[in-house]
Design an enzyme around this catalytic site. Structure first.
Site, PDB file in Angstrom:
ATOM      1  N   ARG A   1      -8.127  -7.816  -1.936  1.00  0.00           N
ATOM      2  CA  ARG A   1      -8.297  -8.144  -0.513  1.00  0.00           C
ATOM      3  C   ARG A   1      -9.780  -8.285  -0.194  1.00  0.00           C
ATOM      4  NH1 ARG A   1      -3.802  -5.625  -2.510  1.00  0.00           N
ATOM      5  NH2 ARG A   1      -1.984  -6.366  -1.383  1.00  0.00           N
TER       6      ARG A   1
ATOM      7  N   PRO B   1       0.801  -1.215   0.000  1.00  0.00           N
ATOM      8  CA  PRO B   1       0.000   0.000   0.000  1.00  0.00           C
ATOM      9  C   PRO B   1       0.842   1.277   0.000  1.00  0.00           C
ATOM     10  CG  PRO B   1       0.127  -0.811   2.227  1.00  0.00           C
ATOM     11  CD  PRO B   1       0.885  -1.798   1.344  1.00  0.00           C
TER      12      PRO B   1
ATOM     13  N   PRO C   1       2.776  -7.024   0.850  1.00  0.00           N
ATOM     14  CA  PRO C   1       4.215  -7.283   0.864  1.00  0.00           C
ATOM     15  C   PRO C   1       4.982  -6.079   1.449  1.00  0.00           C
ATOM     16  CG  PRO C   1       3.473  -6.832  -1.373  1.00  0.00           C
ATOM     17  CD  PRO C   1       2.246  -6.882  -0.505  1.00  0.00           C
TER      18      PRO C   1
ATOM     19  N   ARG D   1       4.817   2.289   0.964  1.00  0.00           N
ATOM     20  CA  ARG D   1       5.294   3.653   0.721  1.00  0.00           C
ATOM     21  C   ARG D   1       4.505   4.586   1.620  1.00  0.00           C
ATOM     22  NH1 ARG D   1       7.255   0.485  -2.131  1.00  0.00           N
ATOM     23  NH2 ARG D   1       7.809   0.517  -4.308  1.00  0.00           N
TER      24      ARG D   1
END
Length: 126
Positions: free
Chosen positions: A73, A2, A37, A42
């Site tokens: 998701r 994300p 992951p 960021r």
């Protein structure tokens, strides 16, 4: 992904540690490494120098956080993720909000179209 984008009013600059907030947010995201992951995280913050809050008569402040994620998701995963991040943000500003007017908000933006990325950071975590 994300990507986490924090916007905060300039009147908060002398009262908060924005670097520490970003660190706490990243730690909370890493706790969800089963759905995001680590190499894709960021986080960034932007100070808003020109703003109006409510009627402009007080030294009101706001912090708005946008979470940008790729699709894929479940609704529960997204809800749990947002709630955990928002708790981090509320906790971070708890002392300030005890004596000052502050509006906190968080929104989730999920990409539904293809995104274009190149990222070799993932290799460090595989």
């Amino acid at each position: 992904m994300p990507h986490i984008i924090v916007e905060y009013t300039a009147n908060l600059s002398n009262h908060i540690d924005i670097e520490n907030l970003l660190k706490k947010i990243n730690e909370a995201v890493i706790a969800h490494k089963d759905i995001f992951p680590i190499g894709g995280i960021r986080s960034r913050a932007y100070k808003v120098n020109h703003y109006q809050v409510a009627d402009g008569k007080e030294n009101d402040a706001f912090v708005h956080t946008t979470l940008k994620i790729g699709k894929g998701r479940t609704e529960k995963e997204k809800s749990d993720f947002c709630e955990s991040i928002f708790e981090v943000i509320k906790d971070h500003f708890n002392a300030y909000a005890a004596h000052s007017y502050l509006a906190l908000s968080l929104e989730l933006f999920e990409f539904h179209h293809k995104t274009y990325k190149s990222n070799n950071i993932h290799h460090r975590f595989s």
